[in-house]
Design a protein around this motif. Sequence first.
Motif, PDB file in Angstrom:
ATOM      1  N   GLU A   1      14.522  28.968  14.053  1.00 56.17           N
ATOM      2  CA  GLU A   1      15.032  29.262  15.396  1.00 56.17           C
ATOM      3  C   GLU A   1      14.381  30.474  16.042  1.00 56.17           C
ATOM      4  O   GLU A   1      14.286  30.544  17.269  1.00 56.17           O
ATOM      5  N   GLU A   2      13.968  31.434  15.245  1.00 55.94           N
ATOM      6  CA  GLU A   2      13.406  32.661  15.804  1.00 55.94           C
ATOM      7  C   GLU A   2      11.920  32.540  16.101  1.00 55.94           C
ATOM      8  O   GLU A   2      11.336  33.444  16.695  1.00 55.94           O
ATOM      9  N   ASN A   3      11.316  31.441  15.687  1.00 60.30           N
ATOM     10  CA  ASN A   3       9.886  31.224  15.909  1.00 60.30           C
ATOM     11  C   ASN A   3       9.639  29.871  16.551  1.00 60.30           C
ATOM     12  O   ASN A   3       9.139  28.937  15.915  1.00 60.30           O
TER      13      ASN A   3
ATOM     14  N   LEU B   1      15.614  38.221  21.450  1.00 57.51           N
ATOM     15  CA  LEU B   1      15.493  38.913  20.172  1.00 57.51           C
ATOM     16  C   LEU B   1      14.901  40.301  20.388  1.00 57.51           C
ATOM     17  O   LEU B   1      13.892  40.446  21.086  1.00 57.51           O
TER      18      LEU B   1
ATOM     19  N   THR C   1      11.501  43.591  15.884  1.00 57.02           N
ATOM     20  CA  THR C   1      11.929  43.797  14.504  1.00 57.02           C
ATOM     21  C   THR C   1      11.495  45.159  14.010  1.00 57.02           C
ATOM     22  O   THR C   1      10.530  45.739  14.500  1.00 57.02           O
TER      23      THR C   1
ATOM     24  N   SER D   1       7.792  41.700  18.559  1.00 55.83           N
ATOM     25  CA  SER D   1       8.679  40.544  18.578  1.00 55.83           C
ATOM     26  C   SER D   1       8.481  39.677  17.352  1.00 55.83           C
ATOM     27  O   SER D   1       7.355  39.435  16.930  1.00 55.83           O
TER      28      SER D   1
ATOM     29  N   VAL E   1       9.055  36.555  17.302  1.00 56.48           N
ATOM     30  CA  VAL E   1       8.733  35.204  17.726  1.00 56.48           C
ATOM     31  C   VAL E   1       7.240  34.966  17.616  1.00 56.48           C
ATOM     32  O   VAL E   1       6.442  35.663  18.231  1.00 56.48           O
TER      33      VAL E   1
ATOM     34  N   HIS F   1      17.876  31.498  20.214  1.00 56.79           N
ATOM     35  CA  HIS F   1      17.668  31.465  18.776  1.00 56.79           C
ATOM     36  C   HIS F   1      18.983  31.369  18.011  1.00 56.79           C
ATOM     37  O   HIS F   1      19.030  30.884  16.888  1.00 56.79           O
ATOM     38  N   SER F   2      20.084  31.820  18.629  1.00 59.70           N
ATOM     39  CA  SER F   2      21.369  31.808  17.930  1.00 59.70           C
ATOM     40  C   SER F   2      22.540  31.510  18.855  1.00 59.70           C
ATOM     41  O   SER F   2      23.689  31.648  18.458  1.00 59.70           O
TER      42      SER F   2
END
Length: 444
Positions: free
Chosen positions: A28-30, A163, A166, A176, A178, A201-202
């Motif tokens: 989901e995050e990528n 997002l 990180t 990011s 992603v 993503h969530s």
Amino acid sequence: MGAGDDFILQVRAGPDESRLSLINVNDEENPLLIQSDRFTGYLCIRMVNFEGTTPENCTNEEPIRNPKSSYFKGRNRRYSIMAQGRFAKDYNGDDLIFAIELDSPLRLPPGFGVAVKIAQWLDPALRCDLQAEQPWMNSPLVCAMNALAICAPDDPLLLDQALPPTASKNGKKSGSPVKSSNLSSPTVSDVAAVAGPWAFHSSMIPEQTSLLFPKSSENEVVVESRENQKKGKSSIPPLTTYEKRKRYFSDVKLRQSVEIKKDYVYCTDFYDAYFDFNTISINLPGFALNARKYFDGQPLRFSAKSKDGEVFFLWFLIAVIVSAACAAQAYTQTPDSNYGNYHAAASHFMETAAFEPEQTAAAHGADDDLFVFFSSADLDRDHHLDGHELRNAFIAGFDEKVRTTLQIVDIEEMVDHALKEDDHDNDGKISWIEYLVSQKYKKK
């Protein structure tokens, strides 16, 4: 038998058929990054209990069986195709469709007409020809999407859910998280500059469609609402749910009256509670069908495109790679159930009819719903189900609204199919033992 036993799922996607990348399902995050002269945005595909292939360049060696988020928890969904992006030009609401297509003819099973009728009841704008040389079904994009939100690239809907960068182990930001699942794809910043940051993503895509409707110079909406058809008044229709939106846009004139503008970001989610890619089965209300022996291992093509088929925006290819052993078995394998959703039917019987089982389900080697279904359908208590009893049982398994769309010929097809498959002694009835065998229950 699930994916990984005798077949493997492959999911590929891209802006068109010539530029497909293997998708890391449930990452989901990528999301996959899409950039073309027609559409720029993100694509995320989720599947329940996914066991297919993954791209070589992703960090996970094994498939991500389920998404990190709670997307599927408490929701009757088997897969999801979620996109966020912008079109390169303006269209009206009837110009774009979402299509599912096959390359070769299908061997349609008995009773398949029921499945089509239910699908068309769920989406009145759905059109299909499953008997064509290249079977197809499609629906206008504004009707087909289960969730649709339209906003500006800098809308809080996107910015507040994006997002954050990180953090590395030493506490420094690493940018990011992603990344594209295809090394030749555009960069995250390229896509974000056009379509905003990846936001889902969530979280779920809300129903937010007011920007579909054209506005006058006084900034007033000029499309008249079906729900508020007071003479002389115009307002934005309160399309606050998918159900309201698809019913509203089943009218072609209303679709043609709205605008899909290049200035806005379109966030869509197409999900399905009925087709399970892991088992190649269709599970509709009151009707279940193992589709493997009719499927022939063909890839399913999903696409978002212009109605004339000339312009493609997104292209998804879900392929089932079948082993030779599985291909041979597929022509002889009995469907898991010829009796539809026996859990739903059992519940119906328990609520609407007196049920007095002579013995417990456990004594018969079956679960409660299975035993309730058979015993309640066995009206004359002869421990067999004849055609009349099967007909009543099938009808009981359908949703009340669906029942009104069915004809007796549809139910008769299901009855004939069940008797042909499961009446092994050819006495015109299904015994309890024959029924258990059909459900693949074995005595311990």
